[in-house]
Design an enzyme around this catalytic site. Structure first.
Site, short mmCIF file in Angstrom:
data_model
loop_
_atom_site.label_atom_id
_atom_site.label_comp_id
_atom_site.label_asym_id
_atom_site.label_seq_id
_atom_site.Cartn_x
_atom_site.Cartn_y
_atom_site.Cartn_z
N HIS A 37 0.84 -1.21 0.00
CA HIS A 37 0.00 0.00 0.00
C HIS A 37 0.88 1.26 0.00
CE1 HIS A 37 -2.79 -2.85 2.31
NE2 HIS A 37 -3.51 -2.51 1.25
N VAL A 176 4.57 -5.74 -4.52
CA VAL A 176 5.63 -5.65 -3.51
C VAL A 176 5.62 -6.96 -2.71
CG1 VAL A 176 6.48 -4.40 -1.49
CG2 VAL A 176 5.45 -3.15 -3.40
N MET A 184 3.01 -9.28 -0.50
CA MET A 184 2.43 -8.67 0.70
C MET A 184 0.92 -8.59 0.57
SD MET A 184 4.97 -5.75 1.98
CE MET A 184 6.68 -6.13 2.29
#
Ligand code: AMP
Length: 281
Positions: A37, A176, A184
């Site tokens: 995020h 990521v 993630m």
């Protein structure tokens, strides 16, 4: 960082910014923020002059049997993290604010949502498209940043924006990963220590597929056999889907000739994990 709960307040702030010629960038999330995020937020800060994160666990994209109630939440920490990065506003509406009594309008993207997660979660994309359009109307962004982790979602949002003439640029960002390769996800918090090695098979199987394609393999069946074998060897994982698709239409393909999406959804215990990569091309 300004924290905004009401749609009308968010719209006023957005109108003021627009009148001052600011460029608004939005990052929609369900919170419990991680580095994935945060990478989207950093991109949004670069692309716009005002950056808004939205944090809302959207009930309309969860089926009654799914994890809406138990979805991890930590609003205080999320706000701290977003503020540290220099986010200008966090839009954090309540369920009642987003879906007041009498709510009955939904947005449906029909074709690119049929396969993959749409097949396993029939109401999911209707909920996503609806909430993303509502968030767009509240925040009035010029640009919106989404992760390729949810590849089909990104394709569906792009389609919706095009089909409904929304004047918003959609930017996709790479997945990521943790150091060990695990993509993630807020849902990784559900994983028990002994499930983690099982969860690592997703990224490992993507890597094996990349190697196969690198060595000249084009047969979808051969690639998917390797992927499925990797995912299931040793037990503890149930494959929801492992499919090769056209990355634009999300329709299945039999061979890897040109860019091909390899998309996975795998149950590890009670946790459903997704991951993907684009092979070839
Ligand atoms: P979520 O809070 O899971 O709904 O995700 C909000 C946004 O973050 C979506 O655009 C996701 O695709 C993106 N996202 C989630 N995990 C990752 C990740 N590991 N890498 C990049 N983007 C991500």
């Amino acid at each position: 960082m300004r924290i905004i709960e009401k749609v009308c307040e968010m719209q006023e702030v957005a109108d003021t910014w627009r009148s001052e010629r600011e460029k608004i960038a939005i990052v929609p999330t369900m919170g419990f923020l991680h580095e994935g995020h945060l990478s989207l937020l950093r991109t949004a800060r670069k692309l716009g002059t005002k950056c808004v994160i939205t944090i809302f666990v959207n009930p309309t994209q969860f089926a009654p049997t799914e994890d809406f109630e138990s979805y991890p939440r930590d609003l205080r920490k999320d706000i701290e993290l977003a503020a540290e990065i220099g986010t200008d506003a966090a839009f954090v509406p309540t369920i009642e604010e987003m879906y007041p009594e009498g709510f009955q309008t939904f947005v449906e993207v029909t074709r690119v949502t049929q396969n993959l997660c749409g097949a396993s979660r029939p109401i999911f994309f209707r909920g996503v498209a609806t909430v993303v359009s509502k968030l767009f109307h509240a925040v009035k962004p010029h640009v919106a940043v989404f992760g390729q982790k949810d590849f089909q979602q990104l394709v569906a949002v792009r389609r919706m924006v095009r089909d409904l003439n929304m004047d918003i640029e959609i930017v996709g960002q790479p997945i990521v990963r943790e150091k060990d390769g695990l993509a993630m996800s807020s849902r990784n918090a559900y994983l028990r220590a002994e499930e983690r090695p099982v969860a690592l098979r997703l990224s490992r199987s993507l890597q094996l597929a990349r190697e196969l394609v690198g060595s000249g393999e084009v047969s979808g069946a051969a690639i998917l056999k390797t992927v499925n074998d990797c995912l299931t060897a040793g037990g503890g994982a149930r494959v929801d889907y492992a499919k090769l698709c056209n990355p634009d239409t999300i329709e299945e393909v039999q061979t890897v000739e040109g860019p091909t999406l390899l998309a996975l959804a795998v149950w590890v215990g009670k946790t459903r994990l997704i991951d993907n990569c684009v092979l070839g091309g």
